[in-house]
Design an enzyme around this catalytic site. Sequence first.
Site, short mmCIF file in Angstrom:
data_model
loop_
_atom_site.label_atom_id
_atom_site.label_comp_id
_atom_site.label_asym_id
_atom_site.label_seq_id
_atom_site.Cartn_x
_atom_site.Cartn_y
_atom_site.Cartn_z
N HIS A 61 10.45 0.67 -0.40
CA HIS A 61 9.86 1.90 0.14
C HIS A 61 9.23 1.56 1.48
O HIS A 61 9.33 0.42 1.95
CB HIS A 61 8.85 2.50 -0.85
CG HIS A 61 7.67 1.63 -1.14
ND1 HIS A 61 7.77 0.38 -1.72
CD2 HIS A 61 6.33 1.82 -0.93
CE1 HIS A 61 6.57 -0.15 -1.87
NE2 HIS A 61 5.68 0.71 -1.40
N ASP A 65 2.88 -2.61 3.90
CA ASP A 65 2.91 -3.98 3.39
C ASP A 65 4.30 -4.42 2.95
O ASP A 65 4.50 -5.58 2.59
CB ASP A 65 1.90 -4.17 2.25
CG ASP A 65 2.09 -3.19 1.09
OD1 ASP A 65 2.65 -2.11 1.31
OD2 ASP A 65 1.68 -3.52 -0.04
N HIS A 138 6.65 5.46 -8.13
CA HIS A 138 5.50 5.19 -7.27
C HIS A 138 5.04 6.51 -6.67
O HIS A 138 5.61 7.56 -6.96
CB HIS A 138 5.90 4.18 -6.19
CG HIS A 138 4.76 3.58 -5.44
ND1 HIS A 138 3.55 3.29 -6.01
CD2 HIS A 138 4.64 3.21 -4.12
CE1 HIS A 138 2.74 2.76 -5.11
NE2 HIS A 138 3.38 2.71 -3.96
N HIS A 265 3.14 -9.11 -6.19
CA HIS A 265 2.47 -7.97 -5.56
C HIS A 265 1.04 -7.81 -6.09
O HIS A 265 0.64 -6.77 -6.58
CB HIS A 265 3.28 -6.68 -5.78
CG HIS A 265 2.89 -5.58 -4.83
ND1 HIS A 265 1.99 -4.60 -5.17
CD2 HIS A 265 3.28 -5.32 -3.55
CE1 HIS A 265 1.84 -3.76 -4.14
NE2 HIS A 265 2.61 -4.19 -3.15
#
Length: 303
Positions: A61, A65, A138, A265
């Site tokens: 996506h 980051d 998400h 992550h």
Amino acid sequence: MLDVCLLGCGGMMPLPYRSLTALMARYNGKSILIDCGEGTQVAIKDKGWSFKPIDVICFTHYHADHISGLPGLLLTMGNAERTQPLLIAGPKGLERVVNALRVIAPELPFPIEFHEWNGSSEQLERDGYRIEAFKVNHNVLCYGYNIVIPRCGRFDVERARAAEIPQSYWSRLQKGETVAEGERVFTPDMVLGKERKGIKLTYCTDSRPTQGIVEHAGKADLFICEGMYGEPGKEVKAVEYKHMTFKEAARMAKQADVQELWLTHFSPSLVRAEDYMEEVRQIFPNSRAGKDRKSVELDFPEE
């Protein structure tokens, strides 16, 4: 053999001791990069791997980051005198996002090709491997990935001789090609046995647990999955921001019957991931806390 390196296992912001999200895999002279957080090219250099053979860059996506390292990486690849096209794949809006970032990297000696994922799951066939993309859950459109290296069945010499197939065609048939000689056509199924188990790597980050992830990760040799939070009491925050806890990732690994789980992550507030792994391993014993540059070689199973 698939070489896998978790270049960075941090989320949200880079830290002195933790690089941002990126994964690189190498197969048959080609490299596949998934995500490109700030500093990814430093991580690649630190690993001792090369920028030039990157065949495709996939994005889960477009949060910073996961993509902010792209302009610098493209410039570095250009400085390495790359001329062959680079494929970039990602969710809807890919070309617009990449071209916006390229304001600071406008001139490159190689063309960029784009492939946008549109469905709930899609796949791309590359040179000897396959990329499978699947939607996750998400707060923006986000995809997980499989890298699959299929393995054809054993070549049957006796069948090839019985069918009077010239030996000069055997290697092409073994690679899955169909060969024509005049009016005769030779197909791989004439000489190959049942397809054997290949190699499968699943990578998923920035999502709540979903049944779709479990299904796509099924039987993976390695499942690299986000574990944003390891500390107790973070469950509500994980739901609010659509991330995962360590335990949730472990439960998916167990359901998917994968060989091994690496967590990645991590939240910047999570300093020592290993401190929370004991309870994770009670759910899925073959679990590991990710570390920057953590690497493994995945090979075809012995028969």
